[in-house]
Design an enzyme around this catalytic site. Structure first.
Site, PDB file in Angstrom:
ATOM      1  N   SER A   1      -4.936  -1.765   3.663  1.00 32.87           N
ATOM      2  CA  SER A   1      -4.115  -1.606   2.469  1.00 32.87           C
ATOM      3  C   SER A   1      -4.381  -2.730   1.470  1.00 32.87           C
ATOM      4  CB  SER A   1      -2.647  -1.533   2.873  1.00 32.87           C
ATOM      5  OG  SER A   1      -1.838  -1.142   1.793  1.00 32.87           O
TER       6      SER A   1
ATOM      7  N   ASP B   1      -8.134   2.106   4.530  1.00 30.63           N
ATOM      8  CA  ASP B   1      -7.310   2.763   3.525  1.00 30.63           C
ATOM      9  C   ASP B   1      -6.830   1.758   2.476  1.00 30.63           C
ATOM     10  OD1 ASP B   1      -6.517   5.347   2.717  1.00 30.63           O
ATOM     11  OD2 ASP B   1      -4.442   4.878   3.146  1.00 30.63           O
TER      12      ASP B   1
ATOM     13  N   HIS C   1      -1.255   6.539   5.934  1.00 29.04           N
ATOM     14  CA  HIS C   1      -1.768   5.258   5.459  1.00 29.04           C
ATOM     15  C   HIS C   1      -1.971   4.285   6.622  1.00 29.04           C
ATOM     16  CE1 HIS C   1      -2.624   2.100   2.638  1.00 29.04           C
ATOM     17  NE2 HIS C   1      -1.496   1.441   2.844  1.00 29.04           N
TER      18      HIS C   1
END
Length: 485
Positions: free
Chosen positions: A171, A194, A280
């Site tokens: 992230s 991601d 996610h």
């Protein structure tokens, strides 16, 4: 997070470019391109180094449980630690609202040490990650600079190159890796799990992770939806290689109910959070499993999109390599970047497995009709038998005298195939009551199934020896090996 961004966009606030400077890591401006409406409607300055609170936790096989604390301000914390300059170093960075002690980072560290004799450094920037999202995105610049300072200090003291360093970020941590890579001239590899999309999607390369940040940048996309549909990951290609897991938007293992997530994650709060942002978060589970679980994790190069891959049009075993921890096998020729790959995974743990191209040939006897439904195959090998595998993601129409191709996934490797079983389920349109299976007994005719093994490219042909009709939700037909049908 999404509500906050919508509010900020609606305010339409502007900022005057300002700058903050810190000893050793330099200056940071909130002007263009970090102020870039509407992508970045407000540009924050990062907090101070003390407020961000970056820490470095080193584990090796000699201290797998209790980490050494490394400080950029004190070289003796490095020289007196368990750091081994003859070993490769893997640096792992968390994202928004997390810390270096979260379970997934502990699990990844353990998997990496079980895999090999590495230096594993976990980055903990919990204070800076707990800020409001926009401020946290600015704080990633400070963390990236701190990481670069640490790596460059280690390089200088031990006279080693950046090629021995691999930064893995999830992230916001992916962009931390990018900012670090800008300051480490010879960084070997960055793996983005991601990378965060909000405040980074569509921005200039200097603002986000990009291929210039390391000799090799590979990215796993798992939640690449636009923010209005709650996507937390970035959609665009940002690496030398961008791997869109199951198409990059919806992960099969995230299709569980909230109750199932609560049970699996061992707690109401953790399970509820994972349910909301599972697509996610699962990116780090993919990487961790790829380290030690023994599955091939094969990804296939495909520039035609997910639908093209699902239809078997990219199943070229000359353009395939392992994704995840062994993703350096995907490194393209010099000058190539943003190369797109796809891979299928399992809908439960273990997430890895085996992929096959399955071609189903519908025959055309006089009684055959077009029907809508779902196809299922079971692969029978010399070693074992797979589960019943659903071939199509959504119900589709099948016409006589046509071939339909699919990419099938199994968590079981059957070995060399000796047979295939086929069944199907009818799926009539709800508004066509006269087609409901209460009133009709639909049948299809299939005379041949070809199966291509995704690991070695070997294709096997199987024929229906009976040529009988296959009745929906009832018949299971055996297809036997043959050369032609």
């Amino acid at each position: 997070m999404i509500r906050l961004l919508v509010i900020f966009c609606s305010l339409g606030l502007l900022v005057h470019a300002n700058e903050v400077c810190y000893e050793e890591i330099g200056c940071f401006s909130n002007g263009s391109p970090f102020y870039d409406p509407p992508l970045r409607p407000i540009s924050w300055l990062p907090e101070s180094r003390e407020e961000v609170g970056t820490k470095f936790l080193l584990n090796t096989r000699r201290n797998p449980s209790v980490p050494d604390m490394l400080l950029t301000s004190d070289i003796t914390t490095i020289t007196s630690s368990h750091f081994d300059p003859t070993r490769d170093t893997i640096v792992v960075c968390h994202g928004y609202t997390e810390s270096g002690d979260v379970a997934w980072m502990q699990d990844m560290m353990t998997a990496l040490l079980n895999n090999g004799d590495h230096n594993v450094i976990r980055i903990d920037w919990h204070p800076g990650a707990m800020a409001i999202y926009g401020k946290a995105t600015a704080n990633t610049r400070i963390v990236g600079a701190e990481v670069a300072l640490m790596v460059n200090n280690i390089k200088t003291y031990y006279s080693i190159t950046g090629a021995t360093f691999h930064i893995v970020g999830h992230s916001l941590g992916s962009h931390v890796a990018g900012y670090a890579g800008e300051r480490i001239t010879d960084l070997g590899r960055i793996t983005g799990l991601d990378p965060a999309g909000p405040y980074f999607e569509g921005t200039e390369p200097i603002v986000r992770l990009d291929p210039t940040d390391a000799s090799f940048v590979d990215v796993l996309h798992t939640d690449a939806n636009i923010i209005l549909t709650s996507g937390a990951g970035i959609m665009q290609t940002v690496g030398h290689v961008d791997i869109y897991m199951n198409g990059g938007k919806q992960q099969p293992a995230c299709d569980q109910s909230i109750i199932e997530h609560i049970g699996e994650e061992d707690g109401l709060v953790t399970g509820s959070v994972y349910y909301v942002v599972c697509n996610h978060l699962i990116a780090y589970d993919y990487f961790t499993e790829s380290v030690t679980d023994g599955f091939p994790w094969l990804a296939y190069e495909c520039d035609g999109g997910w639908d093209k891959f699902k239809n078997g049009e990219c199943f070229d075993t000359t353009k395939v390599a392992r994704a995840g921890f062994y993703g350096d096998e995907l490194k393209p020729d010099e000058g190539r970047e943003n190369v797109v790959y796809y891979i299928r995974t399992n809908d439960e743990t273990p997430l890895g497995g085996y992929q096959y191209k399955v071609d189903v040939y519908f025959s055309d006897p006089r009684k055959a009709q077009k029907h809508k439904g779902d196809l299922y195959v079971t692969l029978i090998g010399i070693n074992s038998i797979t589960e019943s595998i659903k071939l199509n993601d959504e119900a589709m129409e099948y016409e006589p005298d046509n071939k339909y191709s699919f990419i099938a996934f199994s968590s079981v490797y059957p070995g060399s195939l000796v047979g295939v079983q086929l069944r199907w389920e009818y799926d009539p349109d709800w508004y066509k009551w006269w087609d409901w299976d209460l009133f009709v007994n639909p049948e299809i005719y299939v005379n041949q199934i070809d199966v291509t093994d995704g690991q070695d490219g070997r294709m096997s042909t199987f024929c229906d020896s009976t040529s009988d009709a296959i009745e929906a939700s009832k018949d299971i037909v055996n297809f036997v090996a043959g050369t032609s049908c």
